[in-house]
Design a protein around this motif. Structure first.
Motif, PDB file in Angstrom:
ATOM      1  N   ASN A   1       3.574 100.989  88.432  1.00 34.10           N
ATOM      2  CA  ASN A   1       2.173 101.351  88.579  1.00 34.10           C
ATOM      3  C   ASN A   1       2.002 102.692  87.867  1.00 34.10           C
TER       4      ASN A   1
ATOM      5  N   GLN B   1       2.279  96.458  94.487  1.00 28.11           N
ATOM      6  CA  GLN B   1       2.647  96.071  93.127  1.00 28.11           C
ATOM      7  C   GLN B   1       4.154  96.207  92.867  1.00 28.11           C
ATOM      8  N   THR B   2       4.799  97.132  93.577  1.00 26.58           N
ATOM      9  CA  THR B   2       6.207  97.418  93.288  1.00 26.58           C
ATOM     10  C   THR B   2       7.140  96.978  94.414  1.00 26.58           C
TER      11      THR B   2
ATOM     12  N   ASP C   1       3.727 100.605  97.764  1.00 24.27           N
ATOM     13  CA  ASP C   1       2.768 100.025  96.825  1.00 24.27           C
ATOM     14  C   ASP C   1       3.049  98.528  96.688  1.00 24.27           C
TER      15      ASP C   1
END
Lengths: 338, 325
Positions: free
Chosen positions: B246, B237-238, B235
């Motif tokens: 998330n 975002q991470t 992901d």
């Protein structure tokens, strides 16, 4: 690629039914269906490389299998790895420090037992989750008294759900204040309401809901349908070994009889003369705790067996303690809900 | 008896106490933030005694202490209130007072067995951790602390232009009205230095950027390692920091079996830093390196106990009970 392995994430668990399997994602709380042959393949794929898998099938079959694998990778149910031994399976053990984990207390206008005393006994037992069902109207004063009793305890009851009968003398605002004062009341459901209404407290799990349905008595329970399915670790692991409704549950029916569930026939003594601790330690009382889904007729062949909540109060054959829940309309042999 | 130093509302403490109750162990819980509310400490100082009482129990009755949490004094109402008076002057005075008080408690705990020794926790800093980890045979990221632009740029160049900058002490989140500013590990590239006007800055920690395969979170308890793999690279975002959670699609958290050499090295490292428990962060890189990042002595073990079904709360309770004997 050919010498790597396809591995399900440990939180994605296969449950084989008679005609198909479910792949239950206990981390994200969802499930999907898989054909039995694909789930069989996945159950052995930790020790067989992708190359070995594909080489033992025809080109067409391998193509079909690879579509499923792509889907599982794409949706993060599985991953490719060269070291499957680094990713152990999830232990499916379930245990709890509490002798009793959940309770149902029923009360109506005819009930004469001391509800505050019953609740303080639950607190003493370390019972974390309590549901109180009032079938007839109760006043605000009575509710306050009951809840005050709880807030004076040691705090071992962590969440309390109130099912209340609609009472036009108590406003929504008053219920809201009640929850603010007693945040351990995580939900108030008002039944027999002329209107529907739902309020969710900001940044918390507490909620208030008004429903039209009139919950007259304990027979309003035991329904099995997908909307009640739960895919989470606690429930899934508990269901492996224990009854998914009654394990470590204690109930008091509206007459004060101590039971596994208010809707069941057998009572083990009245709260007026016996303590919850005494009753809950009887081995007869604990018998039903161990009736897991694998022991129940038909359910043992069902792909939903660790997702649904069992019911022992209403069964197809009351004389057979392993009979299928009466209110479940699913047939795992035809895969049809009737 | 077991003494638990923790804070009000710490869920992990509650769960461990449930197991202590289950095993009928005697304990006293002190919520450090409740010292201002309803807990009583009394410490009479003279030449003959060095004991004190906590809620009327003598400090001599405690033979085992679990140091679970402490640093919440700064969020107590006293601190928050003090910030509105005299700005930081009063609150910083209060912080020092509080630290001196904690120090005075330590003196009278002589023959106790600690789970998470308060002295070791206080002596721990990131630099020391990295040096001791490396000495214990663990792989660590190439790291540089510098205040000089040229040194930093040279270092980043050697790392093929990919590095991260992270706080030497703790990551922080600052609130300013509705806005939040987070100080957490950030990617650092050579372009950054071209734009940088000053030649000197506050000494900062720069580390090589590790191409993650998975992140590992390991809970260490009395020599045993309970490891979890976090698939944060799936992901965007991470990718840099899995703590940019998330919530809609949480990272995959699964049990992980550490190689025995890593377990041995971790045991050696934990012995050297004087800790019998802690949460360890590591990274497994795409090329197979197992890199040690840091240990947090009071990390949230709940975030691995639950997804991996490790029952760490029970294991901690048992560890405390074993230490009584």
């Amino acid at each position: 690629m050919a010498n790597s392995y396809i591995n399900l994430f440990a939180c994605c668990l296969i449950v084989k039914g008679n005609r198909r399997s479910t792949l239950v994602d206990i981390q994200r709380g969802t499930f999907i269906f898989l054909p039995l042959n694909i789930s069989d393949l996945l159950l052995t794929s930790r020790s067989i490389t992708i190359g070995q898998i594909f080489s033992s099938y025809s080109v067409e079959d391998a193509d079909e299998i690879s579509k499923y694998f792509d889907y599982l990778i794409e949706n993060e149910y599985a991953f490719y790895t060269m070291n499957p031994e680094s990713f152990p399976l999830l232990s499916l053990d379930w245990k709890t420090p509490h002798h009793i984990t959940n309770a149902i207390i029923d009360y109506d206008s005819g009930s004469r037992y001391n509800i505050v005393d019953a609740i303080s006994q639950l607190e003493h037992l370390g019972c974390a989750v309590v549901q109180i069902r009032f079938y007839s109207r109760v006043g605000l004063e009575f509710l306050l008294q009951t809840l005050n009793g709880i807030s004076k305890g040691s705090g071992r009851i962590r969440s309390l759900e109130l099912i209340l009968c609609f009472n036009e003398e108590i406003s929504k605002e008053q219920y809201r204040k009640l929850i603010k004062k007693f945040p351990r009341v995580i939900k108030i459901t008002v039944h027999n309401s002329p209107f529907q209404y739902k309020y969710q407290f900001p940044d918390s799990i507490n909620e208030i809901e008004y429903i039209n349905q009139h919950i007259k008595d304990e027979t309003h329970c035991g329904f099995v349908s997908p909307e009640y399915f739960r895919a989470n670790k606690y429930f899934f692991t508990e269901s492996q070994t224990f009854n998914s409704c009654l394990n470590r549950k204690i109930s008091i029916d509206k007459f004060g009889e101590i039971k596994n569930c208010p809707a069941m026939q057998i009572g083990y003594g009245n709260i007026a003369t016996m303590s919850l601790m005494e009753v809950s330690q009887q081995s007869h009382f604990q018998d039903v705790w161990n009736i897991n889904k694998d022991k129940i007729d038909i359910c043992s062949d069902c792909e939903f067996r660790y997702l649904c909540t069992d019911c022992r109060a209403f069964t197809q054959d009351p004389h057979n303690r392993y009979s299928k829940p009466l209110k479940c309309k699913y047939d795992p042999y035809t895969m049809v809900w009737s | 008896m077991i003494l638990i130093l923790t804070t009000h509302g710490d869920h992990s403490t509650d769960q461990t106490i449930d197991w202590l109750t289950h095993y009928k162990a005697k304990y006293q819980r002190i919520n450090i933030n409740d010292l201002l509310v309803d807990q009583t400490i009394s410490y009479k100082i003279d030449s003959t005694q060095d004991e004190f009482t906590i809620n009327n129990k003598s400090s001599k009755d405690f033979t085992v202490i679990w140091f679970r949490k402490s640093g919440v004094f700064r969020s107590s109402y006293l601190m928050l209130k003090s910030k509105s008076i005299l700005k930081d002057q009063l609150s910083s005075f209060l912080s020092f007072e509080y630290a001196a008080f904690v120090q005075s408690l330590k003196i009278s705990f002589k023959n106790v067995t600690w789970l998470c020794d308060i002295e070791s926790v206080e002596a721990l800093d990131k630099t020391k951790q990295l040096i001791l980890a490396s000495k214990a045979g663990l792989d660590i990221p190439k790291s540089l602390i510098t205040n000089d632009k040229n040194c930093a740029a040279e270092f980043v160049k050697k790392l093929n232009g990919k590095s991260i900058i992270k706080p030497l002490a703790e990551s922080e989140i600052f609130n300013a009205g509705d806005a939040k500013y987070s100080i957490s590990p950030k990617l650092l590239t050579q372009i950054f230095f071209k734009a940088l006007k000053t030649k000197k800055f506050l000494p900062s920690l720069i580390q090589e950027y590790l191409d993650k395969d998975i992140e590992l979170r390991i809970f260490f308890l009395d020599g045993d390692c309970y490891a979890m793999a976090i698939f944060s690279q799936l992901d965007n975002q991470t990718k840099i920091d899995y703590r940019n959670y998330n919530f809609d699609k949480p990272n995959r958290y699964v049990p992980y079996a550490l190689p025995t050499t890593v377990i041995e090295n971790l045991k050696c490292f934990m012995r050297d830093v004087g800790l019998n428990t802690g949460s360890i962060d590591m990274i497994k890189t795409k090329c197979g390196r197992m890199v040690f990042l840091e240990v947090n002595p009071k990390g949230q073990y709940d975030m691995l106990s639950n997804p991996c079904n490790y029952f760490l709360e029970e294991k901690i309770a048992k560890s405390l009970i074993n230490k009584l004997n």
